[in-house]
Design a protein around this motif. Structure first.
Motif, PDB file in Angstrom:
ATOM      1  N   GLU A  26       2.362   6.670   6.234  1.00 20.48           N
ATOM      2  CA  GLU A  26       2.338   6.805   7.693  1.00 20.48           C
ATOM      3  C   GLU A  26       3.532   6.068   8.288  1.00 20.48           C
ATOM      4  O   GLU A  26       3.701   4.863   8.078  1.00 20.48           O
ATOM      5  CB  GLU A  26       1.044   6.202   8.244  1.00 20.48           C
ATOM      6  N   THR A  28       4.961   4.315  11.166  1.00 17.51           N
ATOM      7  CA  THR A  28       4.332   3.730  12.342  1.00 17.51           C
ATOM      8  C   THR A  28       5.309   3.365  13.459  1.00 17.51           C
ATOM      9  O   THR A  28       4.900   3.208  14.600  1.00 17.51           O
ATOM     10  CB  THR A  28       3.527   2.477  11.954  1.00 17.51           C
ATOM     11  N   ARG A  49       2.408  -2.514   4.532  1.00 21.26           N
ATOM     12  CA  ARG A  49       3.409  -2.240   5.554  1.00 21.26           C
ATOM     13  C   ARG A  49       4.797  -2.527   4.982  1.00 21.26           C
ATOM     14  O   ARG A  49       5.023  -3.553   4.352  1.00 21.26           O
ATOM     15  CB  ARG A  49       3.148  -3.125   6.765  1.00 21.26           C
TER      16      ARG A  49
END
Length: 62
Positions: A26, A28, A49
Protein backbone atom coordinates in the motif's frame (compact mmCIF):
# COMPACT_ATOMS: atom_id res chain seq x y z
CA UNK A 1 14.85 -21.51 -1.63
CA UNK A 2 14.65 -18.10 0.13
CA UNK A 3 11.77 -15.78 -0.71
CA UNK A 4 12.81 -12.49 -2.33
CA UNK A 5 11.74 -9.28 -0.62
CA UNK A 6 9.89 -6.96 -3.05
CA UNK A 7 11.95 -3.93 -1.96
CA UNK A 8 15.27 -5.17 -0.60
CA UNK A 9 16.01 -7.72 -3.31
CA UNK A 10 14.86 -5.83 -6.41
CA UNK A 11 17.36 -4.05 -8.66
CA UNK A 12 15.12 -3.03 -11.54
CA UNK A 13 11.39 -2.89 -12.24
CA UNK A 14 9.57 -3.08 -15.57
CA UNK A 15 6.79 -0.61 -14.72
CA UNK A 16 6.52 2.84 -13.17
CA UNK A 17 7.35 3.07 -9.46
CA UNK A 18 3.84 3.98 -8.27
CA UNK A 19 2.30 0.99 -10.02
CA UNK A 20 4.99 -1.29 -8.59
CA UNK A 21 4.48 -0.04 -5.03
CA UNK A 22 0.71 -0.53 -5.33
CA UNK A 23 1.29 -4.10 -6.57
CA UNK A 24 3.50 -5.10 -3.64
CA UNK A 25 1.74 -3.25 -0.84
CA UNK A 26 0.00 0.00 0.00
CA UNK A 27 1.48 3.33 -1.07
CA UNK A 28 0.48 5.62 1.79
CA UNK A 29 2.20 8.90 0.88
CA UNK A 30 4.02 10.52 -2.02
CA UNK A 31 6.53 13.18 -0.98
CA UNK A 32 7.03 16.30 -3.12
CA UNK A 33 9.81 15.98 -5.71
CA UNK A 34 13.27 16.96 -4.43
CA UNK A 35 15.98 19.06 -6.08
CA UNK A 36 17.76 15.78 -6.81
CA UNK A 37 14.85 14.83 -9.12
CA UNK A 38 14.22 11.71 -7.03
CA UNK A 39 10.74 10.54 -6.14
CA UNK A 40 10.09 9.49 -2.55
CA UNK A 41 7.23 7.45 -1.13
CA UNK A 42 6.01 5.96 2.10
CA UNK A 43 4.67 2.47 1.56
CA UNK A 44 3.54 -0.45 3.70
CA UNK A 45 4.68 -3.96 2.71
CA UNK A 46 3.94 -6.98 4.92
CA UNK A 47 2.79 -4.71 7.77
CA UNK A 48 6.10 -2.80 7.74
CA UNK A 49 6.36 0.86 6.80
CA UNK A 50 9.10 1.74 4.29
CA UNK A 51 10.59 4.94 2.90
CA UNK A 52 11.32 4.42 -0.80
CA UNK A 53 13.47 6.84 -2.77
CA UNK A 54 13.47 6.28 -6.52
CA UNK A 55 15.29 7.69 -9.51
CA UNK A 56 14.94 6.69 -13.14
CA UNK A 57 17.66 8.83 -14.71
CA UNK A 58 21.43 8.35 -14.38
CA UNK A 59 22.29 11.61 -12.58
CA UNK A 60 20.14 11.12 -9.44
CA UNK A 61 21.00 7.41 -9.27
CA UNK A 62 24.69 8.19 -8.78
Amino acid sequence: MPIQHPLLDVMEIDTDIETYLKQIGEMTYRFPEHDSRCQSFQTVVDNQRWFVKYADTPQPIT
